[in-house]
Each structure stands twice: as structure tokens, then as C-alpha cells.
Design a protein around this motif. Structure first.
Motif, PDB file in Angstrom:
ATOM      1  N   ALA A 196       3.422  45.517 -13.280  1.00  0.00           N
ATOM      2  CA  ALA A 196       3.154  46.691 -14.119  1.00  0.00           C
ATOM      3  C   ALA A 196       2.244  46.332 -15.293  1.00  0.00           C
ATOM      4  N   LEU A 197       2.482  45.151 -15.875  1.00  0.00           N
ATOM      5  CA  LEU A 197       1.638  44.678 -16.979  1.00  0.00           C
ATOM      6  C   LEU A 197       0.185  44.567 -16.538  1.00  0.00           C
TER       7      LEU A 197
ATOM      8  N   GLN B 143      -1.201  46.027 -14.011  1.00  0.00           N
ATOM      9  CA  GLN B 143      -1.715  47.371 -13.706  1.00  0.00           C
ATOM     10  C   GLN B 143      -2.251  48.017 -14.988  1.00  0.00           C
ATOM     11  N   ASP B 144      -1.509  47.791 -16.097  1.00  0.00           N
ATOM     12  CA  ASP B 144      -1.946  48.362 -17.372  1.00  0.00           C
ATOM     13  C   ASP B 144      -3.196  47.686 -17.911  1.00  0.00           C
ATOM     14  N   ASP B 145      -3.264  46.373 -17.752  1.00  0.00           N
ATOM     15  CA  ASP B 145      -4.400  45.640 -18.331  1.00  0.00           C
ATOM     16  C   ASP B 145      -4.776  44.486 -17.409  1.00  0.00           C
ATOM     17  N   SER B 146      -5.784  44.710 -16.558  1.00  0.00           N
ATOM     18  CA  SER B 146      -6.091  43.713 -15.532  1.00  0.00           C
ATOM     19  C   SER B 146      -6.813  42.487 -16.107  1.00  0.00           C
TER      20      SER B 146
ATOM     21  N   GLN C  16       4.515  39.017 -22.432  1.00  0.00           N
ATOM     22  CA  GLN C  16       5.501  40.056 -22.714  1.00  0.00           C
ATOM     23  C   GLN C  16       5.945  40.046 -24.189  1.00  0.00           C
TER      24      GLN C  16
ATOM     25  N   VAL D 273      -2.072  45.294 -27.135  1.00  0.00           N
ATOM     26  CA  VAL D 273      -2.754  46.465 -26.549  1.00  0.00           C
ATOM     27  C   VAL D 273      -3.593  47.219 -27.596  1.00  0.00           C
TER      28      VAL D 273
ATOM     29  N   GLN E  24      -7.594  46.487 -10.524  1.00  0.00           N
ATOM     30  CA  GLN E  24      -7.144  47.649 -11.294  1.00  0.00           C
ATOM     31  C   GLN E  24      -6.655  48.747 -10.334  1.00  0.00           C
TER      32      GLN E  24
ATOM     33  N   SER F 278      -2.977  46.465  -7.731  1.00  0.00           N
ATOM     34  CA  SER F 278      -2.601  45.175  -8.315  1.00  0.00           C
ATOM     35  C   SER F 278      -1.813  44.294  -7.349  1.00  0.00           C
TER      36      SER F 278
END
Lengths: 454, 454
Positions: free
Chosen positions: A310-311, A313-316, A447, A454, B313, B316
Motif C-alpha cells: 500500500a505504501l 502504491q501511494d508513493d512508488s 513507516q 509525504v 504505479q 504494484s
């Protein structure tokens, strides 16, 4: 390098031609003029017909001398005996040094072995059977039984006579062993001692005692270390009641040192570098269990990365530098492993100083990691315009390298503690384990710092 | 292992106590009763005061014998000479075997060296100066000048007399060299030959000729190989006009074999395993250039991953397995490197068969890759419910491993071609380069298969 070596290739061609043309006398003359090592080099290049002729043209004694110098693997050499008439094979075996013959015969079929030994004089045959029982890589397995022994009440004169008499058979005549009742080892002296003393001096006044010796079940690596440390040319081997049963010569020890160093290298590389099968199917087959094992172990990295999916996905951008961290930590960990494994193999250090080594390695890891981390943080920060990411990356790199260094020391040390030879820890194992610790450290740090990043 | 070794620690304590209590006679008795190797082991554990007393209690000859057996690094041993009175130091140097003395004096200050040599007899001093000029790791640097030489017109009887006379000084008396005018090397025979022949036989009828010899500038590794192959106890060293100038003994060769194997191991590990500084700052400093270099090289992986960032992106899951592919390929590549580097070092194969090795390694890589790829495809497909992704991953793994194996062979081979010792290629270099090829292959394949994958 050596003049006599210059025409090796021509000589080999010439000698093969003599065999093909069946010129027995000319062949004998040319072949026996060579050093046994060169004879052996040519022998292993002959085809079956040529070999059959060679057995006809040479005496078992001549072939036995040459067989002492063959460097092929014993499991390959044993096949040559099968090509010879049984009696001839027995005689060749009898003429060889016992240790060399035993090395090869360890790979003979039990039935063949019996037939060969049927043609070897009783006493020598029994000796060979006995030596076949010694465990591989122990003093017993590499010792030779051809040594010179005298008693303490002899004079230098009579000792020299024994030496002269034994000179043709003994593997070395430069060390002379003094024995008492029932072959108990009592003392040792060198031929140099005999030559520099008067003929009437008693051996008991001359011999060195106590004698440095090794037990028959001693590990060959330990024997090599002793011979190396003391610069001996040979070392006597005794049974458990101090009976002299053989000697180990320095030339056998050189082979042991080579073998052990190849083993260390192979262990670290995770592949047997000396006996790589030429056939790629067999090579692949031999490496597959290990490769698959590490692949399965590496699955842990996939589990960790999926956990943080998920991390990403948010910021590749988070993922861009992960390969660098894993690579750098893996390299550092294998360096530590190399240092630690070597230290454990040489056994020069006691556990106290090994603790120091571990500490030093972790410190070195932190320092290398700090420097690399700084460089890395600047590069990553400048490139991605995100100095906080750079900081996290640098910190992750530093901790990953220090952890890898710790693993590189602790794993071989732990194995050594439970009695497993630390030279069998391949760098790849540490690299794979350190891959896992690196991804955990990196994403763990991400984390923690996420809210500011961000 | 050895009886005489059991109380090593007690004996050391006892001997140190005797020095502390200044009991000269008791000290001499206890200390000189030990083997020189054991004497040396105790010597290096003494403190400065104890050493000063030892120099007072022992003759230069006794200290010289013991110094022959010291195993510390020569740059550390040279300091002991500075502690001795100049004349005493000169005498110790004179008593040592020339090769051992030269090893150590190579690290002396030029001024100190002159002062020591001022107290060494002219001829020996000149010999030492001459030997100091030989390049490190050549035959000249490891040879000894204490050998036994006779002429061809002597008889066995007179030759034996020479041997007896030289026996106390020569490093080995077991090989006797036959020289003609101006020290030209003409033949060789063993002490065994002398002892097994009648006193009146002429040496010219007995000597072996031509003699296997090495040139003074020959690489020590080649010398070791020759001694090993031929099972020699010593090998003569000649100048460029075939003048005999020294011999190399098997015990020096054992040290060379150890040194060379440690070098191969260190080269592959990318860290000097024998001389790791105990100080973590110095250890870190010595590893830093290499670590930073690989880190920069590893940047290429970041560039590639960034290039495909859009793909990640979008999906993932693509990134989850990347670490496994890189790890498996890196491991395979370092295995190939180990096999190839060892093959090149042993130089047993000609380039033709090295071509075969490369082919076999690539095939083995494809096969290991195929098997691992299948397993990997099934795991990844089942886990991510996406068998097409599994297929792409499996294919990427197969090609990455084959590429890594190719790199592992080609890099050392290429370096060997341009004259760089292939044993200096660390596994970490191949692992880092293969990381780059693996990410390129993986994302390249993903892009090709993308339209069917989403």
C-alpha cells in the motif's frame, strides 16, 4: 619456464607415435627417460589401445612408479586396473606406495579388489585392507607405511646400513624413527644427524625425544597445520597405544593444503569449484537444490514487500532505491562472512577474541554504512528532490550493512559452536538472509518517518 | 593432539616467570629444550623487558634460529632488531637463513639496514643486499642461498664429505647440486643417490641431467605448482645465464601455497581475509572505496526502476518479486565466477576448453533458471492469482540467471585476456552487475507482456 619442459607437446606426440608403431624398445627409452610426473601426464592422454601396449612394454614396477604420480581423481584411475591382466594389476598395486594405492582402491568394486589383492603378497595385501578402513581425510588415510625404523641400541654405523638398505623402498629416508618393543615410537632423528656424528655413537644418545606425532584418526587439516608450523618433512602416525604405524610426507600434505583451500573457497562460493561436471545437465542438477533453497528463502523478501504494498502504491519512488540497499548490505555481509569464516578455520583465536571480531565487524559495518549512507542520502535526496527520503534511505543503508555484517559473523560462529564446519557457509546464504533484513529495515523506517515524508 | 603440546600454556607461563625472576640458566635450559617454532610462539608474547633479558641470555645464533620460525608479519618482526645492540642484531641476521632475513629486512629503514649489515660479514651482507632487490613474490625473493654444491668429477666419497661439512649450515642437504665453471648448474642428485652407491662412483655417472630449475624472476605461484607436481623437496634457482644462485625449499613453498590460496579467497570475497585491521575504523576505511564503488554502480538499478516507475504505479504487485530475481541471479553469477576464476588460476585449460566452460555455464544457467523459473512461476501465479505474471517472472528469472552465469565467466576471462589476474574479481562485482541486468530483463519482459497482463 623450465628448459626440459619446452617440448612437452612434441615429446608427447613422439611417444604416442612409438606406441602406435609398436616400437617397444624406442618407447621404453623415450618414456622412462622422463620424470614420473611427465610420464603420468602422457599416460592419462593415451587411448585404450595405446594403454594396452604400454602395459605390455613396461614392467609392473615401472607402471607402479608412474601411477604414484597420476593426478586424476582416484575414481577415474581405478578403471585402469580393470584394463590390466589381474596378476599385472596386483603387481602394479604392490609396487605403488601404500597410501597412493589405497586412495585408488577405495573406489574399486569389492570383487575386483579381492582379485587384485590375491596377486599382492599376503602382508602387503593385509596392510592395504587395513588402511582401507581409515576414515577419509584422517591421518590414517593419507599416511604411508614405507618408513625407516631402527632401535635405540644401534650405533650410527648400523643405522646408516639400515637406511642404505631401505633407501629404495622407503618414501623418505631423511627422517629415521626409533622404535622399541612392539613398534612403540620412542624417538626420531634425521639423516643429517646420522651424517654429522661419529659412526660409533649410540642412537639412544642422539635421538630426539619426545617425538611429535599424530594419532591415526587426526583430521588431515590439523596434520597439515603441524607440518607447516614446524617445517617438518614428515610426521609419524601412531595408533592409540603409541605404536608407529606410518608416516605422512610433506608432499602428501601439499595436496591436503590444496584440497582444504579449494574446499574453503568452494564452501564460500556455494559451488564445488574443483569438480564441476563438464556436462551442463549434471552441473545444473548439482546446483539446483541449493538454488531452489535460496529462492524459497528469498520468498521472505516478497512477503515483506507485499506487506508494504500500500505504501508503494501511494508513493512508488519508495521502491527505486531498494535494490541498491539490498546489494550493498549483501556485499558487506559476505565480506564479514569471509573474514569470520577464515578466522574460525584458522582457529588461531580463542572465543574471547572472536567476540572482539564480531564487535569490530559491527562497528566497521556501522562506519562503512554511515559513509555510504551519507553519500546515498545526498544522491537520493538531490535526485528525487526529497532529502527526508534521502535521510531514511541513508539510515536504512547504514543499519542494513551493520546487520549484514553481524549476520556474516554470527552465522558461521553459531555453526562452529554446534560443531558444523564454518567454511561451508556460502556467501549467498548471508546475502539472501541480509536481503530479508534489509527490506524489513527499510520499510520499517519508511513507516516510522512516513507522516513527515509525504 | 600431540603429547608434547599439552602443557604449552603452562610452559609459557613458567618460561616467562624465569625471565621475570632473571634466572638465566634455568631459562636457557627450559627455552632451548623447545622446538624453535614453540620458542618463537613464546617470544612474540613477551613484553619489552622480557625480550631485553632474552637477548642477554641467548646467543645471536640461538636467537637467529628462533627468528627463522617466527610467523608474524615481517613488518612487525623488523622492530625487534631495533631493540637489540647493533652488533647483536647483525649477528642474529647473519645466523638466520638468508631468505628469512631478507623478508624481514625489506621493511627496515635504509639507515638501520646499513648499520645492521655493517656487523654482518662482507660476503653475507652483499648477498642480503642483492636479494633485497628481487621483486616480491618471485623465486628470487623466496629462495635460500644455503645449499650444497659439488662438481661432476668428484666421487661419492668426497661428495659425502662435502655434505657432512655443510650439514650444519645448509637449509637442506637432501638435494645436492652439481656445478661447473662459474657456478653453472649442471646436474642434481639426492642424498639417497649418494648413500645407495659405492664410494668410488663418479658424480658425473650418477647425476641427473638436465636439471629442472626456475629462473630468479619466476612467479612464486608457478614455482609452487612445479614443486607440487613433481613432489620435489627443493628446486634450484638460476640466473639468466644458468648460474645457480639459490634453492627454494618445500617449506617455503607451503607458505606460498597458503598465501596464494588466501589471496584467491580474498579476491573472490572482495576483502583481505588475512590482514583485516583489528581497528574498526581502519577496517572500515580499507573497505570503503570498494563499497562506495559498488554503491555507485548499483545506482544503475535505481535508474532502471525509476524508468519503469509508471508501470509500478499502475500495478504494484510487479515489484513484489524483484528482490528474489536479483538475489537468485546474483547467487548464480557468483557461483559461475568461482568456477571460472579457479579454472583460469589453475591454467590447466587452454582457451578452447575455456570457451566450452562458458558454454556449459550458460547452459547450466538456463537449466537451473528453467527449473527455478517453473517453481517460481507456480508460486507467484498461485499466490497472486495471476499465472501470466508468474510466467513473466519465471522467464525473467531464467534469463537473469543465464545472463549472470555468462557475466560470471566473461568478466574474469576478459580480465585474464588483458593480463589482469582473474582471481581479483570479487563475487560482489558480478552480483552488482547482475542486479542491473536482472532488473532490465524483468521490466523489459513486463513491458512486452503488459498488454495481456492487466
Amino acid at each position: 619456464m623450465v628448459e626440459t619442459n619446452m617440448t612437452t607437446h612434441d615429446r608427447e606426440t613422439e611417444i604416442k607415435a612409438l606406441l602406435t608403431k609398436q616400437k617397444a624398445t624406442a618407447f621404453r627409452e623415450a618414456y622412462l627417460d622422463l620424470h614420473v610426473y611427465e610420464q603420468a601426464q602422457i599416460f592419462v592422454d593415451l587411448d585404450k589401445t595405446q594403454r594396452a601396449r604400454l602395459y605390455r612394454y613396461l614392467t609392473p614396477e615401472e607402471v607402479g612408479d608412474m601411477f604414484n604420480a597420476i593426478e586424476e581423481e582416484p575414481q577415474d584411475v581405478v578403471g585402469y586396473f580393470k584394463e590390466m591382466p589381474l596378476k599385472y594389476a596386483g603387481e602394479v598395486i604392490y609396487e605403488m606406495y601404500t597410501d597412493n594405492a589405497v586412495d585408488i582402491l577405495a573406489y574399486a568394486d569389492p570383487q575386483d579388489l579381492n582379485e587384485y589383492l590375491h596377486h599382492v603378497p599376503q602382508e602387503a595385501a593385509n596392510e592395504i585392507r587395513e588402511m582401507l578402513h581409515y576414515e577419509d581425510k584422517t591421518a590414517g588415510a593419507i599416511m604411508s607405511t614405507e618408513y625407516v625404523a631402527i632401535t635405540a641400541n644401534q650405533t650410527v654405523r648400523s643405522a646408516l646400513q639400515v637406511v642404505k638398505k631401505e633407501a629404495l623402498d622407503a618414501e623418505t629416508i631423511y627422517y629415521i624413527y626409533v622404535i622399541e618393543d612392539e613398534n612403540k615410537l620412542q624417538g626420531v632423528l634425521t639423516l643429517r644427524d646420522l651424517l654429522t656424528n661419529d659412526d660409533d655413537v649410540l642412537i639412544s644418545d642422539l635421538m630426539n625425544t619426545p617425538v611429535m606425532s599424530v594419532r591415526v584418526n587426526e583430521d588431515q587439516a590439523e596434520v597439515a597445520q603441524t607440518i607447516r608450523d614446524y617445517n617438518f618433512l614428515a610426521l609419524p602416525v601412531t595408533d592409540f597405544d603409541d605404536t608407529l604405524i606410518g608416516i605422512i610426507n610433506v608432499d602428501d600434505i601439499i595436496d591436503v593444503i590444496d584440497e582444504e583451500s579449494a574446499e574453503d573457497y568452494s564452501g564460500f562460493a556455494g559451488v564445488d569449484v574443483e569438480n564441476t561436471p563438464a556436462n551442463p545437465f549434471r552441473a545444473a542438477w548439482s546446483r539446483l537444490p541449493w538454488s531452489l533453497g535460496l529462492l524459497i528463502l528469498g520468498l521472505a523478501t516478497a512477503v515483506v514487500i507485499e506487506h508494504y504494498q500500500a505504501l508503494i502504491q501511494d508513493d512508488s519512488t519508495l521502491i527505486i532505491f531498494i535494490a541498491m540497499i539490498m546489494g550493498a548490505a549483501g556485499n558487506a555481509g559476505t565480506q564479514s562472512l569471509a573474514v569470520a569464516a577464515r578466522r574460525l578455520t584458522n582457529k588461531e583465536d580463542e572465543s574471547e577474541s572472536f567476540g572482539k571480531l564480531i564487535l569490530a565487524e559491527v562497528w566497521a559495518g556501522l562506519l562503512v554504512g554511515l559513509a555510504s549512507g551519507l553519500v546515498f542520502a545526498l544522491i537520493a535526496g538531490w535526485w528525487q528532490h526529497n532529502y527526508l527520503l534521502g535521510l531514511v534511505l541513508g539510515l536504512a543503508l547504514m543499519l542494513s550493512i551493520a546487520t549484514a555484517n553481524l549476520l556474516g559473523c554470527l552465522v558461521p560462529w553459531g555453526l562452529d559452536r554446534i560443531g558444523i564446519d564454518s567454511s561451508v557457509v556460502p556467501g549467498a546464504l548471508i546475502a539472501t538472509v541480509s536481503d530479508v533484513s534489509s527490506v524489513i529495515l527499510y520499510f520499517g523506517l519508511v513507516q516510522v518517518f512516513l507522516k513527515w515524508m509525504v
